[in-house]
Design a protein around this motif. Sequence first.
Motif, PDB file in Angstrom:
ATOM      1  N   LEU A 130      63.688 -12.879 -34.588  1.00 42.52           N
ATOM      2  CA  LEU A 130      62.939 -12.810 -33.331  1.00 42.52           C
ATOM      3  C   LEU A 130      61.440 -12.770 -33.597  1.00 42.52           C
ATOM      4  O   LEU A 130      60.959 -11.955 -34.380  1.00 42.52           O
ATOM      5  N   GLY A 131      60.710 -13.669 -32.964  1.00 37.89           N
ATOM      6  CA  GLY A 131      59.261 -13.747 -33.121  1.00 37.89           C
ATOM      7  C   GLY A 131      58.812 -14.590 -34.289  1.00 37.89           C
ATOM      8  O   GLY A 131      57.599 -14.778 -34.488  1.00 37.89           O
ATOM      9  N   MET A 132      59.750 -15.135 -35.065  1.00 37.94           N
ATOM     10  CA  MET A 132      59.396 -15.833 -36.302  1.00 37.94           C
ATOM     11  C   MET A 132      59.365 -17.354 -36.151  1.00 37.94           C
ATOM     12  O   MET A 132      59.310 -18.075 -37.146  1.00 37.94           O
ATOM     13  N   SER A 133      59.404 -17.854 -34.946  1.00 38.64           N
ATOM     14  CA  SER A 133      59.367 -19.300 -34.740  1.00 38.64           C
ATOM     15  C   SER A 133      58.099 -19.917 -35.310  1.00 38.64           C
ATOM     16  O   SER A 133      57.009 -19.350 -35.190  1.00 38.64           O
ATOM     17  N   ARG A 134      58.261 -21.071 -35.922  1.00 40.35           N
ATOM     18  CA  ARG A 134      57.103 -21.831 -36.406  1.00 40.35           C
ATOM     19  C   ARG A 134      56.702 -22.907 -35.403  1.00 40.35           C
ATOM     20  O   ARG A 134      55.534 -23.263 -35.293  1.00 40.35           O
ATOM     21  N   GLN A 135      57.665 -23.417 -34.669  1.00 41.74           N
ATOM     22  CA  GLN A 135      57.408 -24.526 -33.757  1.00 41.74           C
ATOM     23  C   GLN A 135      56.628 -24.109 -32.509  1.00 41.74           C
ATOM     24  O   GLN A 135      56.080 -24.972 -31.812  1.00 41.74           O
ATOM     25  N   TYR A 157      63.308 -30.166 -34.558  1.00 38.47           N
ATOM     26  CA  TYR A 157      62.746 -29.482 -35.722  1.00 38.47           C
ATOM     27  C   TYR A 157      62.805 -27.957 -35.560  1.00 38.47           C
ATOM     28  O   TYR A 157      62.852 -27.220 -36.550  1.00 38.47           O
ATOM     29  N   ALA A 158      62.794 -27.501 -34.316  1.00 32.26           N
ATOM     30  CA  ALA A 158      62.923 -26.062 -34.063  1.00 32.26           C
ATOM     31  C   ALA A 158      64.370 -25.616 -34.206  1.00 32.26           C
ATOM     32  O   ALA A 158      64.663 -24.593 -34.836  1.00 32.26           O
ATOM     33  N   ILE A 159      65.295 -26.385 -33.631  1.00 33.40           N
ATOM     34  CA  ILE A 159      66.703 -25.984 -33.614  1.00 33.40           C
ATOM     35  C   ILE A 159      67.316 -26.035 -35.010  1.00 33.40           C
ATOM     36  O   ILE A 159      68.059 -25.130 -35.412  1.00 33.40           O
ATOM     37  N   GLY A 160      66.996 -27.086 -35.775  1.00 32.85           N
ATOM     38  CA  GLY A 160      67.611 -27.282 -37.085  1.00 32.85           C
ATOM     39  C   GLY A 160      67.448 -26.113 -38.042  1.00 32.85           C
ATOM     40  O   GLY A 160      68.446 -25.581 -38.547  1.00 32.85           O
ATOM     41  N   PRO A 161      66.220 -25.656 -38.306  1.00 34.99           N
ATOM     42  CA  PRO A 161      66.032 -24.559 -39.257  1.00 34.99           C
ATOM     43  C   PRO A 161      66.624 -23.227 -38.791  1.00 34.99           C
ATOM     44  O   PRO A 161      66.783 -22.310 -39.597  1.00 34.99           O
ATOM     45  N   GLY A 162      66.959 -23.129 -37.489  1.00 40.27           N
ATOM     46  CA  GLY A 162      67.514 -21.867 -36.992  1.00 40.27           C
ATOM     47  C   GLY A 162      68.835 -21.516 -37.631  1.00 40.27           C
ATOM     48  O   GLY A 162      69.153 -20.326 -37.810  1.00 40.27           O
TER      49      GLY A 162
END
Length: 365
Positions: free
Chosen positions: A247-252, A235-240
């Motif tokens: 940078l710094g905007m990760s939701r996971q 779920y983290a890799i897909g939306p990337g």
Amino acid sequence: MNKSRHAPDIWILMVILSLLAIGMVMVYSAGSVLGFRNYGDSFYFVKRQLLFAGLGLGAMFVTANTDYLVLKKLARPALIVCFILLVLVLIPGIGVVRGGARSWLGISSFGIQPSEFMKMGMILYLANWLGKEDYDISAFTRGLLPPLALIGSAFALIMLQPDLGTGTVMFGAALMMVFTAGARMKHLLSLGALGVAGFAALVAAAPYRLQRITAFLDPWSDPLGAGYQIIQSLYAIGPGGLGGLGLGMSRQKYSYVPEPQTDFIFSILAEELGFIGGLIVLLLFLILIWRGMKVAMSLPDRFGSYLAVGIVCMVAVQVVINIGVVIGLMPVTGITLPLISYGGSSLTLMLTALGILLNLSRYAR
């Protein structure tokens, strides 16, 4: 032996520093939320990472500027110390349990992992052993079995903690050294079949390992249990996408991906920096492996060549396993991404080992 010494391989040095810099940025970004939640300090993990990186760079400077043949004298005592530490860590009251494994020696939040020391201790000892001019590893009983018995003994002690990830890296790097030394393929394939059976027994002996295998095959069969880590990583890799969320905007990293600053830092990196960011990191590791193997093939002595092969294979196996886990190609094992993930003894020892590789590059033809 006549050796001409020159400047270290600039490609290896630049890659090490580049990966370390990327790691610092990502440790802060990936670990800021967890650091603030658990310790009230968003910079908690990156400050400790800077400390261990400083220690590691100091050690790297020393190992890069000390004649590597000195290490031959240290091979046996270093391995003995590593075995002693692996035994000590198993003793209740001495070994510290973290994450369900008795893998640490230390006080409070500061500690060392003896299994990390064993990786380098085994590589150093095998390089000295296999590098002897009169050693014939093509003989099954007298040549191949003794080093494999040694490797198996270290692996067994590491598995008693248990620490499958570190044990696999140590075993994989050591086995590649044995193969490079000239072991016969038919011998390795025969023993490999026994190894697969032994691995199956290890998996069956611990229910959590079997759960990781089934979660790897179908993570959505248990999305809140054994499959949770893989699903959240994807779920983290897909939306990337191609360029990332920024940078710094990760939701996971907001308590979805477990241990985002360590084992799954690459998934946060891919989420924030996208396919391009992940590709850059992979290319840097490929350059490191390429230049390292080039050094190994250009050294004037067998000890140095096997030592370089062991260090490069240690890095390569660790990268393959970590990223394989993160993208769902391998079952989950607790293992860090070299120079990128947050870690104390793992980061310091990796920089120490890469200092030895830099040292070896100074004598490559």
